[in-house]
Design an enzyme around this catalytic site. Structure first.
Site, mmCIF file in Angstrom:
data_model
loop_
_atom_site.group_PDB
_atom_site.id
_atom_site.type_symbol
_atom_site.label_atom_id
_atom_site.label_comp_id
_atom_site.label_asym_id
_atom_site.label_seq_id
_atom_site.Cartn_x
_atom_site.Cartn_y
_atom_site.Cartn_z
ATOM 1 N N LYS A 40 0.845 -1.203 0.000
ATOM 2 C CA LYS A 40 0.000 0.000 0.000
ATOM 3 C C LYS A 40 0.885 1.260 0.000
ATOM 4 O O LYS A 40 2.089 1.166 0.234
ATOM 5 C CB LYS A 40 -0.904 -0.010 1.235
ATOM 6 C CG LYS A 40 -0.146 0.061 2.538
ATOM 7 C CD LYS A 40 -1.056 0.000 3.735
ATOM 8 C CE LYS A 40 -0.237 0.103 5.007
ATOM 9 N NZ LYS A 40 -0.994 0.558 6.148
ATOM 10 N N ARG A 136 -9.355 0.607 15.415
ATOM 11 C CA ARG A 136 -9.397 1.278 14.113
ATOM 12 C C ARG A 136 -10.484 0.678 13.223
ATOM 13 O O ARG A 136 -11.467 1.328 12.935
ATOM 14 C CB ARG A 136 -8.013 1.193 13.455
ATOM 15 C CG ARG A 136 -7.878 2.006 12.196
ATOM 16 C CD ARG A 136 -6.449 2.069 11.694
ATOM 17 N NE ARG A 136 -5.927 0.788 11.211
ATOM 18 C CZ ARG A 136 -4.722 0.625 10.689
ATOM 19 N NH1 ARG A 136 -3.907 1.654 10.594
ATOM 20 N NH2 ARG A 136 -4.313 -0.565 10.272
ATOM 21 N N HIS A 165 -5.299 -6.935 13.675
ATOM 22 C CA HIS A 165 -4.087 -6.115 13.523
ATOM 23 C C HIS A 165 -3.624 -5.706 14.914
ATOM 24 O O HIS A 165 -4.433 -5.316 15.757
ATOM 25 C CB HIS A 165 -4.410 -4.882 12.668
ATOM 26 C CG HIS A 165 -3.196 -4.115 12.231
ATOM 27 N ND1 HIS A 165 -2.065 -4.734 11.745
ATOM 28 C CD2 HIS A 165 -2.934 -2.783 12.196
ATOM 29 C CE1 HIS A 165 -1.159 -3.801 11.430
ATOM 30 N NE2 HIS A 165 -1.664 -2.610 11.702
ATOM 31 N N ARG A 222 1.822 -10.584 7.300
ATOM 32 C CA ARG A 222 1.591 -9.380 6.480
ATOM 33 C C ARG A 222 2.711 -8.358 6.674
ATOM 34 O O ARG A 222 2.491 -7.270 7.210
ATOM 35 C CB ARG A 222 0.271 -8.702 6.872
ATOM 36 C CG ARG A 222 -0.989 -9.522 6.756
ATOM 37 C CD ARG A 222 -2.227 -8.635 6.931
ATOM 38 N NE ARG A 222 -2.196 -7.835 8.133
ATOM 39 C CZ ARG A 222 -2.758 -8.173 9.297
ATOM 40 N NH1 ARG A 222 -3.415 -9.306 9.407
ATOM 41 N NH2 ARG A 222 -2.667 -7.375 10.342
ATOM 42 N N TYR A 266 16.391 30.883 4.383
ATOM 43 C CA TYR A 266 15.311 31.732 4.912
ATOM 44 C C TYR A 266 15.481 31.999 6.401
ATOM 45 O O TYR A 266 15.768 31.073 7.165
ATOM 46 C CB TYR A 266 13.957 31.046 4.701
ATOM 47 C CG TYR A 266 13.520 31.004 3.252
ATOM 48 C CD1 TYR A 266 13.252 32.166 2.551
ATOM 49 C CD2 TYR A 266 13.368 29.779 2.609
ATOM 50 C CE1 TYR A 266 12.844 32.114 1.217
ATOM 51 C CE2 TYR A 266 12.952 29.723 1.286
ATOM 52 C CZ TYR A 266 12.697 30.899 0.591
ATOM 53 O OH TYR A 266 12.292 30.844 -0.705
ATOM 54 N N CYS A 313 14.611 24.419 2.208
ATOM 55 C CA CYS A 313 13.698 25.149 1.310
ATOM 56 C C CYS A 313 12.812 24.148 0.565
ATOM 57 O O CYS A 313 12.997 22.937 0.674
ATOM 58 C CB CYS A 313 14.484 25.960 0.297
ATOM 59 S SG CYS A 313 15.731 27.027 1.025
ATOM 60 N N ASP A 315 12.802 23.435 -2.594
ATOM 61 C CA ASP A 315 13.501 22.695 -3.653
ATOM 62 C C ASP A 315 14.983 22.466 -3.380
ATOM 63 O O ASP A 315 15.657 21.819 -4.172
ATOM 64 C CB ASP A 315 13.399 23.479 -4.969
ATOM 65 C CG ASP A 315 11.999 23.967 -5.222
ATOM 66 O OD1 ASP A 315 11.124 23.108 -5.390
ATOM 67 O OD2 ASP A 315 11.784 25.199 -5.199
HETATM 68 C C1 LIG Z 1 -3.553 -4.123 8.524
HETATM 69 C C2 LIG Z 1 -2.081 -4.018 8.289
HETATM 70 N N1 LIG Z 1 -1.341 -5.141 8.206
HETATM 71 C C3 LIG Z 1 -0.022 -5.105 7.990
HETATM 72 C C4 LIG Z 1 0.639 -3.901 7.851
HETATM 73 C C5 LIG Z 1 2.127 -3.908 7.628
HETATM 74 O O1 LIG Z 1 2.801 -3.336 8.694
HETATM 75 P P1 LIG Z 1 4.392 -3.332 8.760
HETATM 76 O O2 LIG Z 1 4.846 -2.412 7.696
HETATM 77 O O3 LIG Z 1 4.692 -2.850 10.123
HETATM 78 O O4 LIG Z 1 4.842 -4.727 8.522
HETATM 79 C C6 LIG Z 1 -0.079 -2.713 7.944
HETATM 80 C C7 LIG Z 1 0.631 -1.431 7.825
HETATM 81 O O5 LIG Z 1 0.331 -0.432 8.379
HETATM 82 C C8 LIG Z 1 -1.475 -2.764 8.164
HETATM 83 O O6 LIG Z 1 -2.214 -1.647 8.240
#
Ligand SMILES: Cc1ncc(COP(=O)(O)O)c(C=O)c1O
Length: 379
Positions: A40, A136, A165, A222, A266, A313, A315
């Site tokens: 993601k 969440r 999670h 995951r 700046y 800055c 850029d």
């Molecule tokens: C539901 C869920 N699973 C797994 C992950 C992966 O987490 P990480 O990058 O800590 O392995 C995330 C990341 O935020 C997540 O939201």
């Protein structure tokens, strides 16, 4: 992206390093546990499509995205692997999600019903998420009976996954909280088992949990951050051999000798305390270097650390190279990654600037071209 790249600022993504990290993850996960690679948010800044295609080729069981848009982008790019849609489904995108074979994580009763309505002839695979303490997304564990009976009533849906999670797996003083979340998840899993539903994938482990809590590994893990070669906390480093996949480089484009007492950038927040050699670099906060990078930030030039001076800055930013002999216009400068014996790692930057490595990676904007390298060992 524009077709020409003239500004000497880029992020190099080492796909060999990612393959190396995936192998380390597989060793840790053990036989019988699949990998759902979290890609993601533009693969944590590493490039959604390119990274996903690479990981698909390496045989990950799932790719995980947050939004439907990310899932569609992967399908349009030809990704055939299962894609887990973790962020929920908005508006009336259920039919689109089903048609594009995105696997939804379902957290609400109305979504269960909506997916049942749009499922075709073959039962639609879904993953059910229970909120065991993250606060969440997810059904409450107390809803398990209700969710079970909804699933049992519907032949249109197939519970392929059961997940939760963890909120604090990377925090060394929170093992009890993690234990409580896992115990709650076990209750849910057992309730499903007792009702005759044993999903093929049971998953709870992000990177930190994968590294620190073997009992969280179940049949699918995951990981996100570990794939990209960074650690979510200080504990796991001992057990894992990871290679950072991203390095960010630019060049000295301007180099001048300043007299003592001259302001830099700046607000003249930095005034040269002595005659100084100041280099200007073509990278700024519009590229993802936060303004708080100064004071305190460092870059690598000629294998040595040079301090960032004056405000960052939009850029550009300036560094003091007075103590580094021989610096020239055109010299390579590393903002993230290795140069000679020195290395700037995302975890170290995160610690220094009170953030997390995730934010360091995600901060690099689309203006920084990603350049992919793919040698086998990522060396
Ligand atoms: C539901 C869920 N699973 C797994 C992950 C992966 O987490 P990480 O990058 O800590 O392995 C995330 C990341 O935020 C997540 O939201």
């Amino acid at each position: 992206m524009p077709s020409v790249q003239i500004r000497p600022t880029s992020a190099e993504i080492d796909l060999g390093a990612m393959r190396h990290n995936l192998r380390a993850i597989r060793r840790l996960a053990g036989a019988g546990t699949g990998v759902c690679a979290v890609v993601k948010a533009n693969a944590y800044g590493h490039g959604l499509v390119r990274v996903a295609l690479e990981l698909e080729r390496d045989g990950v069981e799932f790719l995980a995205v947050n939004t439907t848009e990310e899932g569609l982008e992967l399908r349009e790019a030809g990704v055939a692997a299962p894609i887990l849609l973790m962020g929920g489904v908005f508006a009336d995108a259920h039919r689109l999600v089903a048609r594009e074979r995105l696997t939804p994580v379902v957290c609400r009763k109305d979504d269960l019903q909506a997916f049942a309505r749009v499922a075709g002839d073959r039962a639609l695979p879904i993953h059910l998420k229970f909120d065991t303490g993250m606060g969440r997304l997810g059904f409450w564990p107390e809803q398990v009976g209700e969710v079970l009976s909804l699933c049992q009533q519907s032949t249109a849906l197939r519970v392929e996954g059961l997940m939760t999670h963890l909120a604090s797996a990377e925090m060394l003083d929170r093992d009890e909280e993690v234990g409580a979340q896992l115990a709650s998840f076990e209750e849910v899993r057992k309730a499903f088992q007792a009702a005759g539903i044993e999903p093929r994938y049971v998953h709870a482990a992000n990177s930190a949990a994968l590294a620190r809590f073997p009992e969280a590994r179940y049949t699918l893990v995951r990981p996100g951050l570990l794939l990209y070669g960074a650690l979510p906390g200080r504990d796991a480093r001992l057990a894992l051999d990871l290679k950072p996949a991203m390095s960010v480089r630019t060049e000295v484009v301007h180099l001048r000798d300043f007299p003592e007492g001259h302001g830099v950038s700046y607000g003249r927040q930095f005034v040269t305390p002595r005659p100084s050699r100041i280099a200007t670099l073509p990278i700024g906060y519009a590229d993802g270097i936060p303004r708080r990078f100064s004071p305190g930030g460092q870059v690598l030039v000629r294998g040595r650390r040079a301090p960032v001076v004056g405000a960052v800055c939009m850029d550009m930013l300036m560094v003091d190279t007075t103590d580094i002999p021989g610096v020239c216009r055109g010299d390579e400068v590393v903002l993230l990654g290795r140069q000679g014996e020195e290395e700037l790692r995302a975890e170290d930057l995160a610690e220094q600037f009170q953030t997390i490595a995730y934010e360091v990676f995600c901060a690099f904007t689309a203006r920084v071209p990603r350049i992919y390298r793919s040698n086998e060992e990522g060396i």
